[in-house]
Design a protein around this motif. Structure first.
Motif, PDB file in Angstrom:
ATOM      1  N   GLY A  41     -21.973   7.316 -85.761  1.00 14.53           N
ATOM      2  CA  GLY A  41     -21.078   7.955 -86.710  1.00 14.53           C
ATOM      3  C   GLY A  41     -20.260   9.020 -86.011  1.00 14.53           C
ATOM      4  N   ALA A  42     -20.277  10.214 -86.601  1.00 11.52           N
ATOM      5  CA  ALA A  42     -19.484  11.290 -86.017  1.00 11.52           C
ATOM      6  C   ALA A  42     -20.205  11.924 -84.834  1.00 11.52           C
ATOM      7  CB  ALA A  42     -19.199  12.351 -87.075  1.00 11.52           C
ATOM      8  N   PHE A  43     -21.493  11.643 -84.711  1.00 12.25           N
ATOM      9  CA  PHE A  43     -22.262  12.293 -83.652  1.00 12.25           C
ATOM     10  C   PHE A  43     -22.093  11.546 -82.336  1.00 12.25           C
ATOM     11  CE2 PHE A  43     -26.330  12.563 -81.327  1.00 12.25           C
ATOM     12  CZ  PHE A  43     -26.178  13.860 -80.903  1.00 12.25           C
ATOM     13  N   HIS A  44     -21.941  12.329 -81.297  1.00 14.95           N
ATOM     14  CA  HIS A  44     -21.674  11.731 -80.003  1.00 14.95           C
ATOM     15  C   HIS A  44     -22.311  12.592 -78.921  1.00 14.95           C
ATOM     16  CE1 HIS A  44     -19.285   9.115 -77.415  1.00 14.95           C
ATOM     17  NE2 HIS A  44     -19.256  10.156 -76.602  1.00 14.95           N
ATOM     18  N   ALA A  45     -23.088  11.970 -78.063  1.00  9.31           N
ATOM     19  CA  ALA A  45     -23.655  12.716 -76.934  1.00  9.31           C
ATOM     20  C   ALA A  45     -23.583  11.848 -75.700  1.00  9.31           C
ATOM     21  CB  ALA A  45     -25.095  13.113 -77.225  1.00  9.31           C
ATOM     22  N   ASP A  46     -23.147  12.457 -74.610  1.00  9.70           N
ATOM     23  CA  ASP A  46     -23.004  11.716 -73.360  1.00  9.70           C
ATOM     24  C   ASP A  46     -24.129  12.071 -72.412  1.00  9.70           C
ATOM     25  OD1 ASP A  46     -20.675  10.348 -73.901  1.00  9.70           O
ATOM     26  OD2 ASP A  46     -19.462  12.120 -73.459  1.00  9.70           O
ATOM     27  N   PHE A  47     -24.348  11.166 -71.480  1.00 10.18           N
ATOM     28  CA  PHE A  47     -25.152  11.552 -70.327  1.00 10.18           C
ATOM     29  C   PHE A  47     -24.186  12.223 -69.368  1.00 10.18           C
ATOM     30  CE2 PHE A  47     -27.086  11.155 -66.215  1.00 10.18           C
ATOM     31  CZ  PHE A  47     -28.384  11.486 -66.457  1.00 10.18           C
ATOM     32  N   ALA A  48     -24.090  13.539 -69.493  1.00 11.24           N
ATOM     33  CA  ALA A  48     -23.102  14.262 -68.708  1.00 11.24           C
ATOM     34  C   ALA A  48     -23.770  15.435 -68.003  1.00 11.24           C
ATOM     35  CB  ALA A  48     -21.989  14.777 -69.608  1.00 11.24           C
ATOM     36  N   LEU A  49     -23.383  15.637 -66.759  1.00 11.99           N
ATOM     37  CA  LEU A  49     -23.927  16.750 -65.990  1.00 11.99           C
ATOM     38  C   LEU A  49     -22.826  17.768 -65.738  1.00 11.99           C
ATOM     39  CD1 LEU A  49     -26.097  14.770 -63.436  1.00 11.99           C
ATOM     40  CD2 LEU A  49     -26.751  15.695 -65.628  1.00 11.99           C
ATOM     41  N   GLN A  50     -23.255  19.008 -65.576  1.00 19.66           N
ATOM     42  CA  GLN A  50     -22.289  20.091 -65.493  1.00 19.66           C
ATOM     43  C   GLN A  50     -22.684  21.038 -64.358  1.00 19.66           C
ATOM     44  OE1 GLN A  50     -21.989  22.286 -69.128  1.00 19.66           O
ATOM     45  NE2 GLN A  50     -21.131  24.083 -68.136  1.00 19.66           N
ATOM     46  N   VAL A  51     -21.680  21.486 -63.630  1.00 20.13           N
ATOM     47  CA  VAL A  51     -21.945  22.470 -62.578  1.00 20.13           C
ATOM     48  C   VAL A  51     -21.016  23.647 -62.777  1.00 20.13           C
ATOM     49  CG1 VAL A  51     -21.915  22.953 -60.127  1.00 20.13           C
ATOM     50  CG2 VAL A  51     -22.651  20.726 -60.915  1.00 20.13           C
ATOM     51  N   ASP A  52     -21.611  24.836 -62.923  1.00 20.02           N
ATOM     52  CA  ASP A  52     -20.812  26.051 -62.820  1.00 20.02           C
ATOM     53  C   ASP A  52     -21.642  27.056 -62.023  1.00 20.02           C
ATOM     54  OD1 ASP A  52     -22.706  26.842 -64.559  1.00 20.02           O
ATOM     55  OD2 ASP A  52     -21.375  27.348 -66.200  1.00 20.02           O
ATOM     56  N   GLN A  53     -21.203  28.289 -61.967  1.00 20.59           N
ATOM     57  CA  GLN A  53     -21.885  29.251 -61.092  1.00 20.59           C
ATOM     58  C   GLN A  53     -23.343  29.420 -61.473  1.00 20.59           C
ATOM     59  OE1 GLN A  53     -18.879  29.623 -62.363  1.00 20.59           O
ATOM     60  NE2 GLN A  53     -17.487  30.261 -60.742  1.00 20.59           N
ATOM     61  N   LEU A  54     -23.595  29.413 -62.787  1.00 19.59           N
ATOM     62  CA  LEU A  54     -24.971  29.573 -63.254  1.00 19.59           C
ATOM     63  C   LEU A  54     -25.831  28.400 -62.798  1.00 19.59           C
ATOM     64  CD1 LEU A  54     -27.007  31.058 -64.998  1.00 19.59           C
ATOM     65  CD2 LEU A  54     -26.084  29.916 -66.983  1.00 19.59           C
ATOM     66  N   THR A  55     -25.279  27.181 -62.951  1.00 21.91           N
ATOM     67  CA  THR A  55     -26.018  26.000 -62.517  1.00 21.91           C
ATOM     68  C   THR A  55     -26.324  26.076 -61.025  1.00 21.91           C
ATOM     69  OG1 THR A  55     -24.632  24.844 -64.081  1.00 21.91           O
ATOM     70  CG2 THR A  55     -26.057  23.510 -62.719  1.00 21.91           C
ATOM     71  N   ILE A  56     -25.345  26.551 -60.263  1.00 24.25           N
ATOM     72  CA  ILE A  56     -25.525  26.626 -58.810  1.00 24.25           C
ATOM     73  C   ILE A  56     -26.741  27.483 -58.464  1.00 24.25           C
ATOM     74  CG2 ILE A  56     -24.519  27.628 -56.720  1.00 24.25           C
ATOM     75  CD1 ILE A  56     -23.219  25.051 -57.316  1.00 24.25           C
TER      76      ILE A  56
END
Lengths: 100, 648
Positions: free
Chosen positions: B76-91
């Motif tokens: 439906g309206a819900f959507h979630a990806d297998f997505a990874l994210q990198v920012d300074q905090l992640t580093i």
């Protein structure tokens, strides 16, 4: 090419033989086999019509029938084995204890 | 940019290691098992380093770097990806997790060498790395939740690692159940986020949360509720009041596990999650207040318990709870980067403390009671020196890593609220006291063990090398922030600043004028340092100078002493208020009444009713199978004829 009616006649004959054996035989296993015969006669009719009409549904249906027949054979044979183990006979005439 | 494109390789490598060892390792030699596990983590660490190298070269407008691999859920309206994210905090988190994790893997290959569960241990440890990396790399709350639950699972497995020991399996279950409570809050928070923002992606939710109006204290808006629910999750995973009870018991697991999971990485997940959700928290000052107060009270509470513990690992466990409290104090007063900074330095020195404690326990042949050690300094010098460095770091000795992070937190607390600051300074003194008490009891004084029974020996190289590396990090880990002392830039804060740029007012540039020598001295000798020094002196006086005094104090203050020794009787309170009533209800009501009575009663009732009615009805039948067959055939014939007749 063999005419369609030949197949149908063969199917009807097989079915009729199945029905007769179903009614007149006393051995449970034979009765069981006559049921399989009827099912396969029906399968043949399905296939015949499927070919004559050029449609696939009949063949698909046959697969269902085969699956059901296999399941039924598994359960049925298990029941027969149990009857034989408990009663020592396979004659349906002797398996009528429901009234007692 | 290979590493940034194929980010998934970082978590995948440990997963492969876990699967290989877990599924096929039974037939492999110990060397092969070690090889697989260490290769996986080493490569993962190298990949993380490569990510850092590429990340530094990224233009600012591409940060946060989000990489979507596939659609995971679309309903439906819900959507979630297998997505990874990198920012300074992640580093930062990535480096801490892979780096410290890697060192602890090496250490474990020595520490666990003679354990029959060697293969199982490394399989779990690698699996933990996978979930932890997933947690820090996730680009949405749902994927983060997978990592969150996964690390909880691994924690449970590793606490109960010695599964033949009742206390270990109990501790594992306890950790699991207490975490369930927290996770329930977390998932409720996530669901509320979904309802409010219609998305779970950090990149969507956080800017929108930041754009929402500030909710003043006393005005229970949706952001406040979300923030509090998320914080409930954080109290579970990061062992804060009232859900900290599982962490001290978690010491039943092998010592490297305590170091990796219950000190350096997993327990910081709550801190990381709150920092990640900073935009939500900043607009909910009431929740921030709660975070700060809970953190501060927990820090004090745990530090006082740590004063009297005699088990070397228990002291460190309460110390961990206390230091995590510090981090939450930092978050509560809005000093997010200080919290993460302390998270990092804490990972170094607390990981080191646990590993050194493991080395001590190894040397003592499994003894954990500090009262039975003493005088070990000369026998195991490397362990002593590394532990000494870590103790100085955690006590906040000027120049060591803990000094910079703790000072920054207390500075932020001072700006926000004097009581919190005063309590924080007091805790700094307590920390210093219990850590030096540990050090003195273990390494100084007369030896308290029987030389004939215990063969004290220094640990193998595989254990000492990680100790030395972590010791170096514990000393220098804070120097990035050092220039702030003489009026320069705090490099750590500067590096993290872009993460908070969307939500926080840009930090006023540090005054350019360099400070005078007196001011630097003032900073170096501030209240926390003096408190730490007092703690050290007190420990020295009580445990070196006159070792008889502690007993006298304990006797004269027996009520307080018993209260602390009994850990404020929180476990007993929970047992009386929650556990026992729950067991009673489960046993008397749910089992005997509902299950035995109602459910079984209905099932058995249906069965007996059908049996009885069948018994009565069977007289209506002949029982002759062949007559049935005839009837069926006749019925078919009649019915078919009828059909044919109707059609024609």
């Amino acid at each position: 090419m063999v005419p369609t009616s030949y197949f149908l006649v063969l199917s009807a004959v097989l079915f009729g033989l199945g029905v007769i054996a179903f009614i007149f035989k006393r051995n449970i296993i034979t009765i069981f086999m006559s049921i399989e015969l009827m099912l396969n006669a029906v399968n043949l009719a399905f296939i015949t019509f499927s070919r004559a009409l050029g449609q696939l549904q009949g063949q698909v249906f046959v697969f269902f029938v085969i699956v059901v027949a296999a399941a039924e054979a598994a359960v049925g044979l298990a029941i027969i084995i149990l009857i034989h183990r408990n009663r020592g006979t396979l004659n349906v005439e002797r398996v009528d204890t429901l009234k007692d | 940019m290979p590493a940034l494109t194929y980010l998934w390789i970082i978590p995948l490598l440990p997963l492969l290691g876990a699967a290989a060892n877990g599924l096929f390792g039974t037939r492999w030699s110990k060397g092969a098992v070690t090889g697989v596990a260490l290769t996986a983590t080493t490569l993962s660490f190298l990949a993380a380093l490569e990510v850092v190298r590429e990340f530094v070269a990224l233009p600012a407008d591409q940060i946060p770097w989000i990489k979507t691999y596939f659609t995971w859920v679309s309903a439906g309206a819900f959507h979630a990806d297998f997505a990874l994210q990198v920012d300074q905090l992640t580093i930062i988190m990535l480096l801490v997790v892979t780096g410290v994790g890697w060192l602890i893997h090496i250490y474990s290959s020595g520490y666990m060498h003679d354990d029959p569960g060697y293969r199982r241990f490394f399989s779990y440890l690698n699996l933990f790395m996978f979930f932890m990396l997933l947690l820090v790399l996730a680009a949405n709350y749902l994927l983060m939740f997978v990592g969150w639950e996964g690390v909880g699972l691994c924690s449970y497995l590793l606490i109960g690692f010695y599964y033949l020991k009742k206390s270990a399996t109990d501790a594992g279950s306890k950790a699991f159940w207490v975490n369930r409570v927290g996770d329930f809050g977390f998932i409720l928070g996530v669901l509320l986020i979904l309802r409010t923002f219609g998305s779970l992606d950090f990149a969507t939710v956080l800017p929108r949360a930041a754009a929402m109006p500030l909710e003043h204290i006393g005005q229970a808006g949706v952001l406040t509720v979300i923030a509090l629910l998320l914080f409930v999750g954080a109290t579970g995973k990061s062992a804060q009041l009232p859900l900290y009870v599982w962490l001290p018991d978690a010491m039943e697991g092998p010592t490297p596990v305590s170091a990796l999971i219950h000190a350096a990485t997993m327990v910081t997940a709550g801190v990381y999650m709150v920092v990640r959700s900073h935009a939500i928290f900043l607009n909910a000052p009431a929740a921030m207040e709660v975070v700060g107060i809970v953190g501060c009270v927990t820090a004090f509470f745990a530090a006082t318990i740590g004063l009297v513990q005699t088990d070397i690992k228990k002291v460190l466990a309460y110390s961990t709870v206390s230091q995590l409290g510090y981090m939450f104090l930092a978050l509560g007063v809005g000093a997010f980067s200080a919290g993460i900074f302390h998270l990092m330095t804490h990972a170094f020195f607390k990981g080191l403390l646990f590993l050194s404690a493991g080395s001590v326990i190894h040397a003592m042949g499994g003894e954990q009671d500090m009262r039975k050690m003493g005088g070990l300094r000369k026998k195991i010098p490397v362990t002593f020196w590394t532990m000494f460095m870590a103790t100085l770091a955690i006590a906040g000795a000027p120049g060591f890593s803990g000094f910079f992070s703790k000072d920054e937190i207390l500075l932020a607390a001072q700006r926000s609220s004097t009581p919190l600051w005063a309590l924080g300074v007091l805790i700094a003194g307590l920390t210093s006291f219990y850590m030096f008490r540990l050090l003195f009891l273990t390494f100084f004084g007369a030896q308290q063990y029987d030389e004939h029974h215990v063969h004290v020996h220094e640990s193998p190289k595989s254990m000492l090398v990680p100790l030395v590396v972590l010791a170096i990090l514990s000393v220098c880990g804070g120097w990035m922030a050092a220039p702030a002392l003489w009026g320069g830039v705090n490099h750590f804060e500067h590096f993290l600043a872009p993460v908070f740029a969307t939500a926080v007012e840009p930090v006023a540039a540090a005054p350019e004028s360099s400070r005078g020598v007196t001011e630097i001295l003032q900073a170096l000798l501030g209240a926390p340092v003096i408190a730490g020094l007092l703690g050290f002196l007190l420990a020295w006086w009580l445990y070196i100078r006159s070792p008889e005094t502690p007993k006298k104090i304990a006797a004269s203050l027996s009520a307080v002493y018993k209260l602390l020794l009994g850990k404020y009787f929180v476990d007993e309170l929970y047992a009386a208020v929650i556990v026992r009533p729950l067991v009673w209800i489960s046993d008397k009501v749910l089992w005997h009444l509902v299950d035995d009575g109602a459910i079984d009663g209905v099932v058995n009732g249906v069965a007996s009713v059908s049996r009885e009615s069948g018994d009565r009805l069977r007289y209506a039948e002949s029982g002759n199978t062949r007559s049935y067959a005839t009837w069926i055939v006749m019925g078919v014939v009649v019915f078919t004829s009828l059909l044919l007749w109707m059609v024609s």
